[in-house]
Design a protein around this motif. Structure first.
Motif, short mmCIF file in Angstrom:
data_model
loop_
_atom_site.label_atom_id
_atom_site.label_comp_id
_atom_site.label_asym_id
_atom_site.label_seq_id
_atom_site.Cartn_x
_atom_site.Cartn_y
_atom_site.Cartn_z
N MET A 97 -12.23 19.46 45.66
CA MET A 97 -11.81 18.95 46.96
C MET A 97 -11.75 20.12 47.95
N PRO A 98 -12.24 19.96 49.14
CA PRO A 98 -12.26 21.07 50.09
C PRO A 98 -10.86 21.56 50.51
N ILE A 99 -9.86 20.68 50.46
CA ILE A 99 -8.49 21.08 50.86
C ILE A 99 -7.77 21.63 49.64
N LYS A 100 -7.28 22.86 49.78
CA LYS A 100 -6.52 23.48 48.68
C LYS A 100 -5.08 23.67 49.10
N ILE A 101 -4.18 23.49 48.17
CA ILE A 101 -2.75 23.71 48.43
C ILE A 101 -2.35 25.00 47.73
N ASN A 102 -1.97 25.97 48.51
CA ASN A 102 -1.63 27.29 47.93
C ASN A 102 -0.14 27.38 47.64
N LEU A 103 0.36 26.41 46.90
CA LEU A 103 1.79 26.36 46.61
C LEU A 103 2.20 27.48 45.65
N SER A 104 1.36 27.72 44.67
CA SER A 104 1.68 28.76 43.66
C SER A 104 1.86 30.11 44.34
N VAL A 105 0.98 30.37 45.31
CA VAL A 105 1.03 31.68 46.00
C VAL A 105 2.35 31.82 46.76
N MET A 106 2.72 30.78 47.50
CA MET A 106 3.96 30.84 48.30
C MET A 106 5.19 30.89 47.41
N MET A 107 5.15 30.15 46.29
CA MET A 107 6.28 30.17 45.35
C MET A 107 6.45 31.57 44.76
N ALA A 108 5.34 32.21 44.46
CA ALA A 108 5.40 33.57 43.88
C ALA A 108 5.98 34.54 44.93
N ARG A 109 5.56 34.38 46.18
CA ARG A 109 6.07 35.29 47.23
C ARG A 109 7.57 35.14 47.42
N ARG A 110 8.04 33.90 47.34
CA ARG A 110 9.48 33.65 47.53
C ARG A 110 10.24 33.74 46.22
N GLU A 111 9.52 34.03 45.13
CA GLU A 111 10.12 34.15 43.79
C GLU A 111 10.93 32.90 43.44
N MET A 112 10.27 31.77 43.64
CA MET A 112 10.95 30.51 43.35
C MET A 112 10.17 29.77 42.26
N SER A 113 10.92 29.20 41.30
CA SER A 113 10.26 28.46 40.22
C SER A 113 9.99 27.02 40.69
N LEU A 114 9.16 26.34 39.94
CA LEU A 114 8.82 24.94 40.24
C LEU A 114 10.06 24.06 40.14
N THR A 115 10.89 24.37 39.14
CA THR A 115 12.11 23.57 38.92
C THR A 115 13.04 23.69 40.11
N GLU A 116 13.23 24.94 40.54
CA GLU A 116 14.15 25.17 41.65
C GLU A 116 13.62 24.53 42.94
N LEU A 117 12.33 24.67 43.17
CA LEU A 117 11.74 24.09 44.39
C LEU A 117 11.85 22.57 44.37
N SER A 118 11.61 21.96 43.20
CA SER A 118 11.67 20.48 43.12
C SER A 118 13.09 20.00 43.40
N GLU A 119 14.09 20.77 42.92
CA GLU A 119 15.49 20.38 43.18
C GLU A 119 15.83 20.51 44.65
N ARG A 120 15.34 21.56 45.27
CA ARG A 120 15.67 21.80 46.69
C ARG A 120 14.96 20.79 47.58
N VAL A 121 13.70 20.51 47.25
CA VAL A 121 12.90 19.64 48.11
C VAL A 121 13.24 18.17 47.86
N GLY A 122 13.64 17.84 46.63
CA GLY A 122 13.98 16.46 46.29
C GLY A 122 12.78 15.67 45.80
N ILE A 123 11.83 16.36 45.22
CA ILE A 123 10.66 15.68 44.65
C ILE A 123 10.67 15.97 43.16
N THR A 124 10.16 15.03 42.37
CA THR A 124 10.13 15.26 40.93
C THR A 124 9.19 16.40 40.60
N MET A 125 9.44 17.03 39.46
CA MET A 125 8.58 18.13 39.03
C MET A 125 7.16 17.63 38.79
#
Lengths: 217, 71
Positions: free
Chosen positions: B1-29
């Motif tokens: 798909m031409p659209i890419k989501i660079n979530l991993s990159v931003m999470m690494a920069r902010r040193e945030m795990s997927l679990t923590e981000l899902s809890e903060r954002v309110g979306i399931t893992m």
């Protein structure tokens, strides 16, 4: 057992319906198995021993005779022209394949009914579990529609074939006679089958939208 | 798909795990994982807003368009 959430109430309501369909499905399976046993085991034994039972047929006779009223006095009825006369007959065939073919016709009807009930139960279960637009439901509805259309159309052809086989070896004085199996294609069943195909297409679109919704974050 | 989501990159920069981000954002893992692995078909603006708020970034930092090349 309480059913508090809408999903639990749906599942409970569908449970009774599902059980009823399961009973019907079981009956169709039993019928199919019994007929298969007759076809594969009993029928060859009957044919070999010459003890094949006669087959019940519905026949129709179209007489060419005219009846004239003989009521003395008030001749309310001048003449009576008979139309088709329907009745039952027992036929024994020299050719064993004719009877086997008729029994096979019944067997496939049981199998078709069993398959339709099975698919419909699966659809009911998916709807009750809150996933009416699952990826499999369009396929299941399509199969039900195709089976219904098949069951609506080919008995008429089968009737014509059976008539040809039966009538071909028989003559009757005073009229013509034919085997009354089906008068023609069953339009009601055909239209219901067609409706199922339309529903299948609609559910297919629904499944695509469901899939897209699942992948919307 | 031409659209890419660079979530991993931003999470690494902010040193945030997927679990923590899902809890903060309110979306399931599971849903966040769909987004992270570029399997998502669409993203709600409310979701994008929540992720940008928690990762302190702009939507453009997360979304990248790479046109498909013809072979």
């Amino acid at each position: 057992m309480s059913h508090n959430t809408p999903k639990e109430r749906r599942a409970h309501g569908a449970g009774w319906f599902n059980k009823l369909m399961a009973v019907l499905q079981g009956l169709m399976l039993i019928g199919a198995v019994l007929l298969a046993l007759v076809l594969l085991i009993l029928y060859p034994i009957w044919s070999a021993t010459g003890s094949r039972p006669p087959m019940n047929l519905m026949i129709a006779i179209e007489p060419t005779v005219d009846l004239v009223s003989t009521i003395p006095g008030d001749e309310a009825v001048r003449s009576l022209e008979l139309g088709n006369v329907y009745g039952e007959a027992k036929a024994s065939f020299k050719n064993p394949w004719i009877q086997w073919f008729v029994l096979f016709f019944y067997l496939q009807a049981f199998i078709a009914a069993y398959l339709m009930l099975r698919f419909m139960r699966q659809v009911v279960r998916s709807v009750a579990s809150g996933e009416p637009f699952s990826a499999d439901n369009p396929r299941r509805l399509r199969w039900v529609g195709l089976l219904l259309i098949l069951e609506a159309l080919y008995p008429a052809g089968f009737s014509a074939l059976l008539s040809k086989w039966v009538v071909g070896g028989l003559a009757i004085k005073g009229g013509t006679f034919f085997v009354q199996w089906e008068s023609g294609p069953n339009l009601d069943i055909f239209l219901i089958g067609w409706l199922m195909l339309i529903l299948s297409a609609a559910f297919s679109q629904g499944a695509r939208m469901q899939h897209e919704q699942e992948l919307t974050v | 798909m031409p659209i890419k989501i660079n979530l991993s990159v931003m999470m690494a920069r902010r040193e945030m795990s997927l679990t923590e981000l899902s809890e903060r954002v309110g979306i399931t893992m599971a849903n966040l994982s769909i987004l992270k692995n570029n399997k998502a078909k669409a993203v709600r603006l409310s979701t994008l807003e929540a992720i940008c708020r928690e990762l302190d970034c702009q939507p453009g930092d997360l979304i990248e368009f790479t046109p498909e090349t013809e072979d």
